[in-house]
Design an enzyme around this catalytic site. Structure first.
Site, PDB file in Angstrom:
ATOM      1  N   CYS A   1      31.195  43.732 -24.817  1.00 26.01           N
ATOM      2  CA  CYS A   1      32.623  45.502 -24.700  1.00 26.01           C
ATOM      3  C   CYS A   1      30.983  45.812 -23.741  1.00 26.01           C
ATOM      4  O   CYS A   1      30.739  46.421 -23.393  1.00 26.01           O
ATOM      5  CB  CYS A   1      32.394  46.206 -25.585  1.00 26.01           C
ATOM      6  SG  CYS A   1      32.967  45.787 -26.592  1.00 26.01           S
TER       7      CYS A   1
ATOM      8  N   HIS B   1      27.536  49.738 -22.435  1.00 24.23           N
ATOM      9  CA  HIS B   1      28.571  49.186 -24.252  1.00 24.23           C
ATOM     10  C   HIS B   1      29.647  50.215 -23.257  1.00 24.23           C
ATOM     11  O   HIS B   1      28.995  51.249 -22.988  1.00 24.23           O
ATOM     12  CB  HIS B   1      28.643  49.432 -25.324  1.00 24.23           C
ATOM     13  CG  HIS B   1      29.203  49.616 -26.064  1.00 24.23           C
ATOM     14  ND1 HIS B   1      30.632  49.798 -26.361  1.00 24.23           N
ATOM     15  CD2 HIS B   1      29.587  47.922 -27.377  1.00 24.23           C
ATOM     16  CE1 HIS B   1      31.333  49.554 -27.349  1.00 24.23           C
ATOM     17  NE2 HIS B   1      30.651  48.475 -28.025  1.00 24.23           N
TER      18      HIS B   1
ATOM     19  N   ASP C   1      22.398  56.083 -26.555  1.00 28.08           N
ATOM     20  CA  ASP C   1      22.595  55.342 -27.492  1.00 28.08           C
ATOM     21  C   ASP C   1      21.864  54.472 -28.350  1.00 28.08           C
ATOM     22  O   ASP C   1      21.365  53.856 -27.943  1.00 28.08           O
ATOM     23  CB  ASP C   1      24.165  54.674 -26.720  1.00 28.08           C
ATOM     24  CG  ASP C   1      24.793  53.688 -27.281  1.00 28.08           C
ATOM     25  OD1 ASP C   1      24.714  53.659 -28.280  1.00 28.08           O
ATOM     26  OD2 ASP C   1      25.741  52.864 -26.680  1.00 28.08           O
TER      27      ASP C   1
ATOM     28  N   GLN D   1      22.348  50.017 -31.557  1.00 26.80           N
ATOM     29  CA  GLN D   1      22.181  48.849 -31.305  1.00 26.80           C
ATOM     30  C   GLN D   1      20.181  48.730 -31.685  1.00 26.80           C
ATOM     31  O   GLN D   1      19.938  48.270 -31.967  1.00 26.80           O
ATOM     32  CB  GLN D   1      21.361  48.149 -30.304  1.00 26.80           C
ATOM     33  CG  GLN D   1      23.009  46.892 -30.003  1.00 26.80           C
ATOM     34  CD  GLN D   1      23.689  46.365 -30.909  1.00 26.80           C
ATOM     35  OE1 GLN D   1      22.975  45.729 -31.727  1.00 26.80           O
ATOM     36  NE2 GLN D   1      25.351  46.484 -30.987  1.00 26.80           N
TER      37      GLN D   1
ATOM     38  N   LYS E   1      26.116  49.964 -38.009  1.00 21.92           N
ATOM     39  CA  LYS E   1      25.080  48.775 -37.488  1.00 21.92           C
ATOM     40  C   LYS E   1      24.409  48.562 -37.955  1.00 21.92           C
ATOM     41  O   LYS E   1      22.664  47.909 -38.313  1.00 21.92           O
ATOM     42  CB  LYS E   1      24.691  49.053 -36.450  1.00 21.92           C
ATOM     43  CG  LYS E   1      25.786  49.223 -35.689  1.00 21.92           C
ATOM     44  CD  LYS E   1      25.556  48.313 -34.497  1.00 21.92           C
ATOM     45  CE  LYS E   1      27.549  48.441 -33.434  1.00 21.92           C
ATOM     46  NZ  LYS E   1      28.298  47.463 -32.863  1.00 21.92           N
TER      47      LYS E   1
HETATM   48  C1  LIG Z   1      25.590  49.271 -27.417  1.00 23.76           C
HETATM   49  C2  LIG Z   1      26.440  50.445 -28.521  1.00 23.76           C
HETATM   50  N1  LIG Z   1      26.828  51.779 -27.748  1.00 23.76           N
HETATM   51  C3  LIG Z   1      28.107  51.857 -28.859  1.00 23.76           C
HETATM   52  C4  LIG Z   1      28.311  50.911 -30.251  1.00 23.76           C
HETATM   53  C5  LIG Z   1      30.328  51.103 -30.940  1.00 23.76           C
HETATM   54  O1  LIG Z   1      29.673  51.714 -31.734  1.00 23.76           O
HETATM   55  P1  LIG Z   1      30.747  51.647 -32.278  1.00 23.76           P
HETATM   56  O2  LIG Z   1      31.684  51.085 -32.170  1.00 23.76           O
HETATM   57  O3  LIG Z   1      30.103  51.943 -34.417  1.00 23.76           O
HETATM   58  O4  LIG Z   1      31.278  53.260 -32.566  1.00 23.76           O
HETATM   59  C6  LIG Z   1      28.466  49.445 -30.228  1.00 23.76           C
HETATM   60  C7  LIG Z   1      28.542  48.496 -30.909  1.00 23.76           C
HETATM   61  O5  LIG Z   1      28.617  47.220 -31.000  1.00 23.76           O
HETATM   62  C8  LIG Z   1      27.387  49.378 -29.237  1.00 23.76           C
HETATM   63  O6  LIG Z   1      26.346  48.276 -28.837  1.00 23.76           O
END
Ligand SMILES: Cc1ncc(COP(=O)(O)O)c(C=O)c1O
Length: 404
Positions: free
Chosen positions: A362, A121, A198, A201, A224
């Protein structure tokens, strides 16, 4: 049997209509829905003990502080962190990653290498590019294959004693691939590199054990995981968190302030400047309780059934291509129909009450790999049903008929 009927009753939003049709919510990868048990905690906070924490001697402040710190302990137990002070409350995954990237600016030298995967992402790419600009470190990329899996032979070759940090997602938001993070962590440690995972997900689907993984940093967002937006966590090993400088200056993160010099508070407060999202943190704890009451093994088994069913049904549609075909994937299906823009499919599905995400999710480097502008992404949660899959499939067929 998975108690799906009972579970759906916990989510008031699932009984609303959109464009006159019952809502079919399949955008769980973007944000999950909130059960009444968590909504009640939010209402209770603002109705009964809304106060600033850590600072007041009065009763309300004490109650709010106790609940907030109780939530930190719930998060600690959930992720099996050794210490509660290894859990830093943040505004979400994005802030958690930025916090670590900011900290590493003081630990990297020109020519050091840091490593990202092709499946990330943007929040796990851009902060590190900014770090490279600041420090002169070099960003290396672990590439992916056509199934949407990381090429691990290449990863081993990229690692060297120049590698200082590796950051990879646990599960890809765009494709659903579950990455072999145990192996990634082990190999990085062999060359002395730290690892950030990270988990944005992954956490709605699995229960990570940070000590068993031996991971250095693990990050996630409450929204999430059936919690509210604007709150999340950073797990960091105590030794690493002690090495990193504070991320932001302000109240709460200090020991002593004079105009000549400020000394900082210990963990976790060193990284928690200003008034936090108190209600959000407490509700995050409630969301963790909710998910654990259902059980992650039950969630995984049920979602796997949904994934298999939806994959089979969608594949019957001629011209439909699924992106992300790893055997090891979670309940995310990214797809396109030949000759039709994903945005157009999403717009028609919306008119039918079906919420999916369309676009690059993203994750533009993944779209560039497949040479597509984006996909339609249906991401399933444990409160979705096979009937909803059928509605999606019928909707996609209808969209195809109208647009082809
Ligand atoms: C794999 C991953 N990393 C990071 C993020 C960013 O999360 P947040 O917008 O809650 O900070 C997302 C959000 O969709 C994501 O899917």
């Amino acid at each position: 049997m998975f108690p799906i009927k009972e579970i759906r009753k916990d989510f008031p939003i699932l009984s609303r209509k959109v464009h006159g049709k019952p809502l079919v919510y399949l955008d769980n990868g973007a944000t999950s829905q909130t059960p009444i048990q968590v909504i009640d905690v939010i209402v209770d906070y603002y109705s009964n003990y809304n106060a600033n924490i850590h600072r007041g001697v009065h009763n309300l402040s004490q109650e709010a502080t106790d609940k907030y710190e109780e939530a930190r302990h719930k998060i600690q137990n959930h992720f099996n962190a050794k210490h509660a002070h290894e859990i830093i409350m943040t505004s979400g995954t994005t802030e958690s990653i930025n916090l670590v990237a900011h900290g590493f600016a003081s630990l990297l030298d020109k020519g050091d290498e840091i490593m990202v995967s092709a499946l990330e992402h943007h929040s796990n790419i851009v902060p590190w590019q900014m770090l490279c600009e600041k420090t002169g470190a070099v960003l290396k990329v672990i590439h992916m294959n056509d199934e949407g899996e990381l090429v691990l032979t290449e990863y081993s070759k990229l690692l060297s004693n120049k590698t200082k940090l590796v950051f990879v997602n646990h599960i890809s938001n765009a494709l659903g691939t579950i990455n072999p993070i145990e192996l990634i962590i082990e190999k990085a440690h062999q060359v002395g590199a730290a690892v950030l995972i990270d988990g944005a997900q992954a956490c709605p689907h699995v229960k990570p054990d940070v000590q068993a993984l031996n991971v250095d940093f693990y990050v996630a967002s409450a929204h999430k995981m059936c919690g509210p937006t604007g709150v999340g966590m950073l797990y960091g090993k105590e030794a690493w968190l002690n090495k990193l400088p504070p991320y932001q200056g302000g109240g709460e993160m200090i020991a002593d302030v004079t105009f000549e010099k400020t000394t900082y508070a210990g963990l976790p407060h060193k990284f928690e400047a200003g008034t936090p999202n108190i209600c959000g943190g407490i509700a995050f704890g409630a969301a963790i309780d909710y998910l654990n009451a259902i059980g992650f093994d039950n969630i995984a088994a049920y979602e796997h059934e949904l994934l298999e069913y939806a994959t089979e049904k969608l594949m019957e549609i001629e011209g439909l291509k699924i992106y992300g075909t790893s055997k090891n994937k979670t309940s995310v299906i990214s797809f396109n129909i030949e000759g039709i823009h994903p945005y157009d499919i999403g717009t028609i599905l919306d008119k039918l009450g079906i919420a999916v995400r369309t676009g690059h999710h993203c994750a533009q480097p993944i779209m560039a790999y497949f040479k597509i502008p984006g996909t339609v992404r249906a991401s399933f949660a444990f409160y979705n049903t096979k009937e909803e899959v059928d509605i999606l499939v019928a909707g996609v067929k209808k969209a195809k008929m109208m647009l082809a």
